[in-house]
Design a protein around this motif. Sequence first.
Motif, PDB file in Angstrom:
ATOM      1  N   SER A   1       7.539   4.932   1.363  1.00 29.76           N
ATOM      2  CA  SER A   1       6.483   5.841   0.879  1.00 29.76           C
ATOM      3  C   SER A   1       7.062   7.210   0.534  1.00 29.76           C
ATOM      4  CB  SER A   1       5.418   6.064   1.962  1.00 29.76           C
ATOM      5  OG  SER A   1       5.048   4.861   2.579  1.00 29.76           O
TER       6      SER A   1
ATOM      7  N   ARG B   1       7.337  -2.792  -2.860  1.00 29.85           N
ATOM      8  CA  ARG B   1       5.966  -2.380  -3.159  1.00 29.85           C
ATOM      9  C   ARG B   1       5.765  -2.057  -4.646  1.00 29.85           C
ATOM     10  NH1 ARG B   1       3.211  -1.242   1.731  1.00 29.85           N
ATOM     11  NH2 ARG B   1       1.449  -0.976   0.355  1.00 29.85           N
TER      12      ARG B   1
ATOM     13  N   LEU C   1       6.505  11.886  10.318  1.00 27.13           N
ATOM     14  CA  LEU C   1       5.753  12.894   9.571  1.00 27.13           C
ATOM     15  C   LEU C   1       5.034  13.859  10.511  1.00 27.13           C
ATOM     16  CD1 LEU C   1       4.193  10.715   6.730  1.00 27.13           C
ATOM     17  CD2 LEU C   1       5.933  12.485   6.475  1.00 27.13           C
TER      18      LEU C   1
ATOM     19  N   ARG D   1      12.368  -1.026   0.605  1.00 29.36           N
ATOM     20  CA  ARG D   1      10.927  -1.050   0.894  1.00 29.36           C
ATOM     21  C   ARG D   1      10.119  -0.606  -0.330  1.00 29.36           C
ATOM     22  NH1 ARG D   1      11.976  -3.768   4.146  1.00 29.36           N
ATOM     23  NH2 ARG D   1      12.102  -3.585   6.405  1.00 29.36           N
TER      24      ARG D   1
ATOM     25  N   ARG E   1      11.159   7.141   9.982  1.00 33.49           N
ATOM     26  CA  ARG E   1       9.934   6.431  10.333  1.00 33.49           C
ATOM     27  C   ARG E   1       8.674   7.147   9.834  1.00 33.49           C
ATOM     28  NH1 ARG E   1      13.792   6.589  14.363  1.00 33.49           N
ATOM     29  NH2 ARG E   1      13.223   8.794  14.304  1.00 33.49           N
ATOM     30  N   PHE E   2       7.634   6.352   9.605  1.00 35.01           N
ATOM     31  CA  PHE E   2       6.336   6.896   9.190  1.00 35.01           C
ATOM     32  C   PHE E   2       5.845   7.945  10.195  1.00 35.01           C
ATOM     33  CE2 PHE E   2       1.702   6.380   8.255  1.00 35.01           C
ATOM     34  CZ  PHE E   2       1.759   6.588   6.890  1.00 35.01           C
TER      35      PHE E   2
ATOM     36  N   GLU F   1      10.917  -0.794  -3.457  1.00 34.87           N
ATOM     37  CA  GLU F   1      10.940  -1.811  -4.515  1.00 34.87           C
ATOM     38  C   GLU F   1      10.046  -2.991  -4.173  1.00 34.87           C
ATOM     39  OE1 GLU F   1      15.225  -0.761  -6.645  1.00 34.87           O
ATOM     40  OE2 GLU F   1      15.181  -2.345  -5.133  1.00 34.87           O
TER      41      GLU F   1
ATOM     42  N   LEU G   1      18.739   5.421   3.028  1.00 31.38           N
ATOM     43  CA  LEU G   1      18.376   5.320   1.615  1.00 31.38           C
ATOM     44  C   LEU G   1      18.249   3.864   1.188  1.00 31.38           C
ATOM     45  CD1 LEU G   1      20.546   8.152   0.035  1.00 31.38           C
ATOM     46  CD2 LEU G   1      18.054   8.034   0.074  1.00 31.38           C
ATOM     47  N   GLU G   2      19.160   3.021   1.686  1.00 27.42           N
ATOM     48  CA  GLU G   2      19.070   1.606   1.313  1.00 27.42           C
ATOM     49  C   GLU G   2      17.755   1.005   1.783  1.00 27.42           C
ATOM     50  OE1 GLU G   2      23.578  -0.130   0.922  1.00 27.42           O
ATOM     51  OE2 GLU G   2      22.901   0.441   2.926  1.00 27.42           O
TER      52      GLU G   2
ATOM     53  N   PRO H   1      -1.456   1.464  -0.281  1.00 30.93           N
ATOM     54  CA  PRO H   1      -0.769   2.069  -1.429  1.00 30.93           C
ATOM     55  C   PRO H   1      -0.980   3.571  -1.558  1.00 30.93           C
ATOM     56  CG  PRO H   1      -1.838   0.048  -2.089  1.00 30.93           C
ATOM     57  CD  PRO H   1      -2.212   0.275  -0.660  1.00 30.93           C
TER      58      PRO H   1
ATOM     59  N   LEU I   1      -2.699   6.954   0.400  1.00 38.32           N
ATOM     60  CA  LEU I   1      -3.446   7.627   1.446  1.00 38.32           C
ATOM     61  C   LEU I   1      -3.635   9.064   0.988  1.00 38.32           C
ATOM     62  CD1 LEU I   1      -1.280   6.323   4.417  1.00 38.32           C
ATOM     63  CD2 LEU I   1      -3.510   5.437   3.690  1.00 38.32           C
TER      64      LEU I   1
ATOM     65  N   GLU J   1      11.242   3.494   6.421  1.00 39.31           N
ATOM     66  CA  GLU J   1      10.735   2.204   6.898  1.00 39.31           C
ATOM     67  C   GLU J   1       9.569   1.673   6.073  1.00 39.31           C
ATOM     68  OE1 GLU J   1       9.295   2.263  10.933  1.00 39.31           O
ATOM     69  OE2 GLU J   1       7.589   3.528  10.443  1.00 39.31           O
ATOM     70  N   THR J   2       8.944   2.506   5.254  1.00 44.99           N
ATOM     71  CA  THR J   2       7.806   2.019   4.477  1.00 44.99           C
ATOM     72  C   THR J   2       7.990   2.205   2.968  1.00 44.99           C
ATOM     73  OG1 THR J   2       6.665   4.146   4.582  1.00 44.99           O
ATOM     74  CG2 THR J   2       6.202   2.584   6.343  1.00 44.99           C
TER      75      THR J   2
ATOM     76  N   LEU K   1      22.653   8.514   6.439  1.00 44.93           N
ATOM     77  CA  LEU K   1      21.910   8.629   5.181  1.00 44.93           C
ATOM     78  C   LEU K   1      22.053   7.417   4.266  1.00 44.93           C
ATOM     79  CD1 LEU K   1      20.000  10.433   3.633  1.00 44.93           C
ATOM     80  CD2 LEU K   1      21.946  11.575   2.597  1.00 44.93           C
TER      81      LEU K   1
ATOM     82  N   ILE L   1       0.061  10.378   0.251  1.00 44.45           N
ATOM     83  CA  ILE L   1       1.133   9.491   0.708  1.00 44.45           C
ATOM     84  C   ILE L   1       1.078   8.263  -0.197  1.00 44.45           C
ATOM     85  CG2 ILE L   1       2.104   8.196   2.641  1.00 44.45           C
ATOM     86  CD1 ILE L   1       0.668  10.106   4.534  1.00 44.45           C
ATOM     87  N   LEU L   2       2.099   8.112  -1.017  1.00 47.20           N
ATOM     88  CA  LEU L   2       2.070   7.109  -2.078  1.00 47.20           C
ATOM     89  C   LEU L   2       3.089   6.011  -1.789  1.00 47.20           C
ATOM     90  CD1 LEU L   2       2.087   9.772  -4.936  1.00 47.20           C
ATOM     91  CD2 LEU L   2       0.086   8.639  -3.929  1.00 47.20           C
ATOM     92  N   THR L   3       2.612   4.771  -1.798  1.00 44.48           N
ATOM     93  CA  THR L   3       3.495   3.638  -1.526  1.00 44.48           C
ATOM     94  C   THR L   3       3.311   2.614  -2.638  1.00 44.48           C
ATOM     95  OG1 THR L   3       3.036   4.068   0.805  1.00 44.48           O
ATOM     96  CG2 THR L   3       4.285   2.090   0.301  1.00 44.48           C
TER      97      THR L   3
END
Lengths: 483, 228
Positions: A215, A80, A251, A76, A247-248, A78, A70-71, B190, B192, A212-213, A66, A273-275
């Motif tokens: 998001s 974005r 989901l 990732r 990983r994305f 930040e 989290l890191e 950004p 989806l 990894e993203t 974990l 899905i917000l990034t």
Amino acid sequence: MNHPQTPATFQDNARAALADGTLRGALGRATSLFAERRATALEGLGDWEELRERGRAIKEEALSDLDRQLETFVARAEERGTQVHWARDAREACAVVGELVAAAGARRLVKSKSMTTEEIGLNEALETDGTLPIETDLGEWIIQLAGETPSHIIVPAIHKTKRAIADLFVEKLAIEPSDDVDVLAGAARRVLREHFSKADLGISGVNFGIAETGSILVLENEGNARMTTSLPRVHVAVMGIEKVLPRFGDLEPFLRLLPRSGTGQHLTSYQSILTGPKRAADEEGPDELHIVLLDNGRSAMLRERVTRQSLACIRCGACLNVCPVYKAIGGHAYGSVYPGPIGAVITPQLQGLSRAAQLPFASSLCGACRDVCPVKIDIPELLLELRKRVAEGRGPIQGPTPVSTAKRLGFASWGFVLSRPRVYRLLARLARCVPWSMLDSKPVARLVPPLAAWTRDRRLRPLARVSFRDSFARSGSAQGERP
Amino acid sequence: MSARNAKAREAILGSIRANLELARAELVPTEVATSPCPGRPAGLDDRDTAIAHLSSTLESVAGRVTRVATRAALAPEIARIFDAHGVTTIAASNAAWIPAVRASLGERFRWLATDCTRDELFAADAGLTGAQLGIAETGTLVLVSEDERHRLASLVPPVHVAVLPVARIVATLGDALAALRGSLDSGPDPTLTWITGPSRTADIELTLVVGVHGPRALHVVLLEEEEA
Ligand code: SF4
């Protein structure tokens, strides 16, 4: 009920709930409907077991690593443009959100349903600052209007009848009386749209974070979470540290598991899905996106395998709908935001065993929760572990032992008798001589203190005149066989 | 980063590490299978099956689906849907195909400017947008914010009409996630937005109500003509 319901008053809460016929009717309808829908949604998905295994394995992977997950997630996010805030406990999390509200100069706040924000008491904290967020999930909004608390993870206002809601709307919104659900929902839509169009800060929870993203995913049916995260210029998402997936692509199993388990849908109406916030002036969405990462007792649950599994929970509510205890008493009796089987194990771990010592006992250990849990949490195992800790007077947080000496003595003698067949047989023979019909009458039962607690809600059953062993031995010898 | 934030970060990460360290002995490294995710429906790789499955799934959750063969047929179909809902004011996204539709419909509807005010948006009767992906497995539309400004037009007005080219339909959730993930450096788009049917709630006595916050009606127009 006029005293506040807390986990410590569970037994009283439960008794009051049992006496509420309307509540029990509503609970019965809701829980069986969701259980049925879940069963239907699972049809045709032959790999359900493997799917649960996959979901659990991903959670285990993330939890056992974990700190690094989290890191990565934070780095990732930040990159974005998301701003990440860490909060050790409920108070710190509320303070952080309060500061964000002040810094944004926000006056009008909207909020979409989130258990984590309820766990930290965010609304109460913000209300003292004079900026109470408007709950926008229909059920949550209804109970906010009524000044109550949610009673079910998925249908928060399950305890309220259409009539009670209509009366509430007549009183608070000055609408014409109506018992048409469409009319009531329409009135809510009008009022809440007014709030959405003017809100300058939106608060949401998070269903999954992706390391990894960077998001976050928010899943819902009404569209209020989309409004909350799209319209105001600032979006604040409060997320437990256990919500991160590596990983994305992870989901995929969760999008199959969660809606089926929660509402029996193949997929909920909306996933956002917000990034990061918007990057150009002509883009849509908030100028700022903040994520508040909350510990609040979670990191300590990592220590042991038994407790660690509670961090895999995806808050689907399936275990509530099959729980014979929850079905009878509903969510309020648990005295915390997390009701039902999952609440019985999570609340004592988050609030301290000493403050919720009755909850691990609010179960018949039938195992229905374990069978439906989409991430295969062994809730009965956890309940037993917590019961053990209560009995031993220890817990994640040391507390006074609530087990009385009388009870301990009782169980000790019980153990003594059970491990000595001769003594057991002798006592059983004696017990068969007791005039049970007399004991079953309330006045007599009430005279004998340990029986009084039992007979308050149940009847004493007489012992059979002949024991099973004896009758088996007799029938066996009659047929010329030895048992 | 503020001093408080840095301190909280170190405390939380420290607590996670300390507790995991105590658990180290029984932490078996979990091998998460790399095989395809269980529960993937089979047979959706066939284009026609996928289209049929997307349509029937979306309709089972109160979405409406119609099909047009060519770009030229879009405008009359969209006008027909708008008329059926009594629409006059439209909030449209900035999709490339919209000006042509608008031009061919003339003055029949009132079109809001893409930079309209929030009040105007809230008063619109319908939103018109494209969709960047369709997921056959779940009957889902995926809106990718980088490609189009449709986050609000698809959400606020009571009717949402979306045009989805059939070539953009993928079979499963896994296929969609693979397509949307982007490269690791740039990451996913950004925002989806995944949409499966109109807005719904069962919060009052478990009675289904559509359109409590988002659109009451979702109408998807499948476009067969390949994109230029
Ligand atoms: S414990 Fe399992 S069944 Fe219960 S809410 Fe959590 S994930 Fe769902």
